[in-house]
Design a protein around this motif. Structure first.
Motif, PDB file in Angstrom:
ATOM      1  N   THR A 119      43.104  21.141   3.372  1.00 34.06           N
ATOM      2  CA  THR A 119      43.107  20.618   2.239  1.00 34.06           C
ATOM      3  C   THR A 119      43.533  21.350   1.049  1.00 34.06           C
ATOM      4  O   THR A 119      43.931  20.701   0.057  1.00 34.06           O
ATOM      5  N   VAL A 120      43.563  22.676   1.270  1.00 35.64           N
ATOM      6  CA  VAL A 120      44.048  23.448  -0.040  1.00 35.64           C
ATOM      7  C   VAL A 120      45.456  23.310  -0.141  1.00 35.64           C
ATOM      8  O   VAL A 120      46.033  23.324  -1.251  1.00 35.64           O
ATOM      9  N   ILE A 121      46.205  23.426   0.894  1.00 35.39           N
ATOM     10  CA  ILE A 121      47.568  23.456   1.066  1.00 35.39           C
ATOM     11  C   ILE A 121      47.892  22.044   0.374  1.00 35.39           C
ATOM     12  O   ILE A 121      49.101  22.107  -0.412  1.00 35.39           O
ATOM     13  N   THR A 122      47.417  20.994   0.647  1.00 37.72           N
ATOM     14  CA  THR A 122      47.771  19.762   0.039  1.00 37.72           C
ATOM     15  C   THR A 122      47.305  19.672  -1.460  1.00 37.72           C
ATOM     16  O   THR A 122      48.108  19.081  -2.263  1.00 37.72           O
ATOM     17  N   ARG A 124      47.398  22.506  -3.330  1.00 33.47           N
ATOM     18  CA  ARG A 124      48.687  22.996  -3.899  1.00 33.47           C
ATOM     19  C   ARG A 124      50.193  22.131  -4.044  1.00 33.47           C
ATOM     20  O   ARG A 124      50.566  22.392  -5.042  1.00 33.47           O
ATOM     21  N   ILE A 125      50.317  21.615  -2.745  1.00 33.84           N
ATOM     22  CA  ILE A 125      51.634  20.655  -2.972  1.00 33.84           C
ATOM     23  C   ILE A 125      51.370  19.735  -4.232  1.00 33.84           C
ATOM     24  O   ILE A 125      52.345  19.492  -4.867  1.00 33.84           O
ATOM     25  N   ILE A 126      50.354  19.155  -4.324  1.00 31.33           N
ATOM     26  CA  ILE A 126      50.152  18.296  -5.431  1.00 31.33           C
ATOM     27  C   ILE A 126      50.369  19.185  -6.756  1.00 31.33           C
ATOM     28  O   ILE A 126      50.822  18.404  -7.764  1.00 31.33           O
ATOM     29  N   ASP A 127      49.703  19.982  -6.963  1.00 26.93           N
ATOM     30  CA  ASP A 127      49.801  21.031  -8.240  1.00 26.93           C
ATOM     31  C   ASP A 127      51.112  21.195  -8.411  1.00 26.93           C
ATOM     32  O   ASP A 127      51.777  21.246  -9.630  1.00 26.93           O
ATOM     33  N   VAL A 128      52.285  21.651  -7.423  1.00 27.49           N
ATOM     34  CA  VAL A 128      53.531  21.924  -7.450  1.00 27.49           C
ATOM     35  C   VAL A 128      54.280  20.840  -7.918  1.00 27.49           C
ATOM     36  O   VAL A 128      55.032  20.693  -8.657  1.00 27.49           O
ATOM     37  N   PHE A 205      44.108  26.028  15.669  1.00 32.52           N
ATOM     38  CA  PHE A 205      44.037  26.380  14.228  1.00 32.52           C
ATOM     39  C   PHE A 205      44.685  25.707  13.415  1.00 32.52           C
ATOM     40  O   PHE A 205      44.583  24.994  12.499  1.00 32.52           O
ATOM     41  N   VAL A 206      46.344  25.333  14.015  1.00 34.16           N
ATOM     42  CA  VAL A 206      47.194  24.457  13.212  1.00 34.16           C
ATOM     43  C   VAL A 206      46.894  22.982  13.328  1.00 34.16           C
ATOM     44  O   VAL A 206      47.034  22.433  12.232  1.00 34.16           O
ATOM     45  N   ARG A 207      46.081  22.606  14.314  1.00 37.91           N
ATOM     46  CA  ARG A 207      45.804  21.210  14.418  1.00 37.91           C
ATOM     47  C   ARG A 207      44.633  20.979  13.200  1.00 37.91           C
ATOM     48  O   ARG A 207      44.604  19.923  12.613  1.00 37.91           O
ATOM     49  N   GLY A 208      43.961  21.898  13.158  1.00 33.75           N
ATOM     50  CA  GLY A 208      42.767  21.691  11.958  1.00 33.75           C
ATOM     51  C   GLY A 208      43.459  21.776  10.511  1.00 33.75           C
ATOM     52  O   GLY A 208      43.094  21.105   9.694  1.00 33.75           O
ATOM     53  N   ILE A 209      44.362  22.639  10.256  1.00 35.01           N
ATOM     54  CA  ILE A 209      45.117  22.582   9.154  1.00 35.01           C
ATOM     55  C   ILE A 209      45.743  21.257   8.939  1.00 35.01           C
ATOM     56  O   ILE A 209      45.623  20.721   7.858  1.00 35.01           O
ATOM     57  N   LEU A 210      46.468  20.766  10.011  1.00 33.42           N
ATOM     58  CA  LEU A 210      47.210  19.409   9.623  1.00 33.42           C
ATOM     59  C   LEU A 210      46.264  18.444   9.427  1.00 33.42           C
ATOM     60  O   LEU A 210      46.420  17.415   8.762  1.00 33.42           O
ATOM     61  N   SER A 215      44.369  14.880   5.188  1.00 36.53           N
ATOM     62  CA  SER A 215      43.084  14.203   4.617  1.00 36.53           C
ATOM     63  C   SER A 215      43.360  13.167   3.680  1.00 36.53           C
ATOM     64  O   SER A 215      42.355  12.411   3.395  1.00 36.53           O
ATOM     65  N   LEU A 216      44.260  13.594   2.699  1.00 33.54           N
ATOM     66  CA  LEU A 216      44.413  12.811   1.416  1.00 33.54           C
ATOM     67  C   LEU A 216      44.570  11.439   1.848  1.00 33.54           C
ATOM     68  O   LEU A 216      44.285  10.317   0.775  1.00 33.54           O
ATOM     69  N   ARG A 217      45.194  10.870   3.068  1.00 34.57           N
ATOM     70  CA  ARG A 217      45.210   9.476   3.329  1.00 34.57           C
ATOM     71  C   ARG A 217      43.880   9.084   3.461  1.00 34.57           C
ATOM     72  O   ARG A 217      43.818   7.540   3.319  1.00 34.57           O
ATOM     73  N   LYS A 218      42.993   9.490   3.935  1.00 37.07           N
ATOM     74  CA  LYS A 218      41.494   9.234   4.463  1.00 37.07           C
ATOM     75  C   LYS A 218      40.698   9.119   3.052  1.00 37.07           C
ATOM     76  O   LYS A 218      39.307   8.822   3.410  1.00 37.07           O
ATOM     77  N   VAL A 219      41.067   9.685   1.952  1.00 38.41           N
ATOM     78  CA  VAL A 219      40.120   9.899   0.969  1.00 38.41           C
ATOM     79  C   VAL A 219      39.662   8.497   0.347  1.00 38.41           C
ATOM     80  O   VAL A 219      40.528   7.437   0.337  1.00 38.41           O
TER      81      VAL A 219
END
Length: 343
Positions: A119-122, A124-128, A205-210, A215-219
């Motif tokens: 979720t943090v990666i998402t 940061r992508i939005i912020d960029v 671990f990677v699956r959890g990150i993905l 998660s943005l799609r499910k908000v």
């Protein structure tokens, strides 16, 4: 040995920040900077701090919405305290705050680190994307003012590419060949890799990150999510604009100038150094020079903005750190274990 390397790395980064700060202050009349600091109207700085607090609450609520979408629910205060501890950590360990806040949230709220990190990666992508949008807007609105600066940067980059082009192309070709070889070896030995416990843990671990990234799609309430995204950046903008009124030299600057300070200052804060020290001051002061300010006035503005926000993060992050320790009964700042799963 690893701890020694980490300490050395962060010490060198801090030294680099100090060198940048020294470069920013080099040749400046420190007495004039001191006079500008003494004569500043700190009511406006206090107002920016109040607004900043609202921004942190809004950002924490947005993060909670993302986490809720992953089915790993926790309280708002757990999310808020984890985020502020991460912000506090960034003042000492650049860019590690994002990992640390996920670790804190795991200990306080039971949210797996890989999920929250996604979720943090998402985030940061939005912020960029927002940041580059702001930069593009600034360059369009103030094309005449920034043209010489942009032209100089492009010319320098073109000159570097011309001189080092063959070397860079050679390095890129070698890296590409190595990547292809790794992919081929991975595909040929896929079944064997699947039986390897370390590979299985890494894959989990990677699956959890993905799952966190998507998660943005499910908000559930997309409108509220994007409102808080807008509000967070509006807070940053108001902080820069209202701080103009604290100094006689910047009081007459307008809304577009504040947008310029926001865009270039955000790039300074994103630099991988402790709290953006040095880089932020250079970016903001150089931006204000474009609007006709003296070096001393521009640096005084950058110093006050950065110092006030740093103190606020230290205060709020310190309170959150104490709250997190009291809740868990132990030090919550620790790096995550890769073996964690999303179960």
């Amino acid at each position: 040995m690893k701890k020694f390397v980490d300490v050395l790395k962060y010490t060198l980064l801090l030294a680099f920040s100090g060198l940048l700060m020294a470069y920013a202050l080099r040749g400046q009349d420190l007495s004039k900077i001191g006079q500008a600091l003494r004569e500043a109207n700190y009511f406006w700085i206090g107002l920016t701090l109040v607004i900043s607090v609202l921004g942190y609450f809004s950002r924490a609520y947005r993060w909670k919405m993302q986490l809720d979408a992953t089915s790993h629910r926790t309280s708002f205060w757990n999310v808020y305290h984890a985020m502020m501890v991460g912000n506090l950590a960034n003042l000492v360990l650049p860019r590690m705050g994002e990992v640390i806040r996920c670790s804190v949230l795991r200990r306080m709220g039971g949210v797996p680190v890989n999920v929250s990190l996604g979720t943090v990666i998402t985030e940061r992508i939005i912020d960029v994307l927002v940041l580059f949008g702001l930069l593009g807007t600034v360059l369009l609105l103030e094309f005449g003012k920034f043209w010489n600066f942009v032209a100089a940067v492009v010319t320098d980059r073109a000159s570097i590419m011309e001189k080092r082009g063959p070397l860079l192309l050679g390095i890129a070709a070698v890296l590409l060949v190595l990547l292809v070889l790794l992919l081929v070896l991975g595909i040929r030995n896929l079944e064997r890799l699947r039986r390897n416990r370390y590979f299985s843990r890494a894959a989990s671990f990677v699956r959890g990150i993905l799952s966190g990234v998507f998660s943005l799609r499910k908000v559930r309430n997309q409108g509220a999510f994007w409102f808080h995204t807008f509000f967070t950046w509006l807070v940053y903008y108001l902080m820069d604009y209202l701080a103009f009124f604290a100094f006689a030299a910047t009081a007459a600057l307008g809304l577009t100038a504040a947008l310029s300070v926001l865009a270039f200052g955000a790039f300074g804060m994103a630099a991988p150094v402790q709290g953006g020290i040095g880089v932020f001051h250079l970016m903001v002061s150089r931006t204000l020079l474009v609007y006709g300010l003296s070096h001393e006035a521009a640096l005084a503005y950058a110093l006050v903005i950065h110092a006030s926000q740093t103190l606020l993060v230290a205060l709020m992050g310190g309170i959150s750190f104490v709250a997190s320790v009291m809740k868990t009964g132990r030090n919550v700042v620790a790096l995550p274990e890769p073996a964690e799963t999303t179960a």
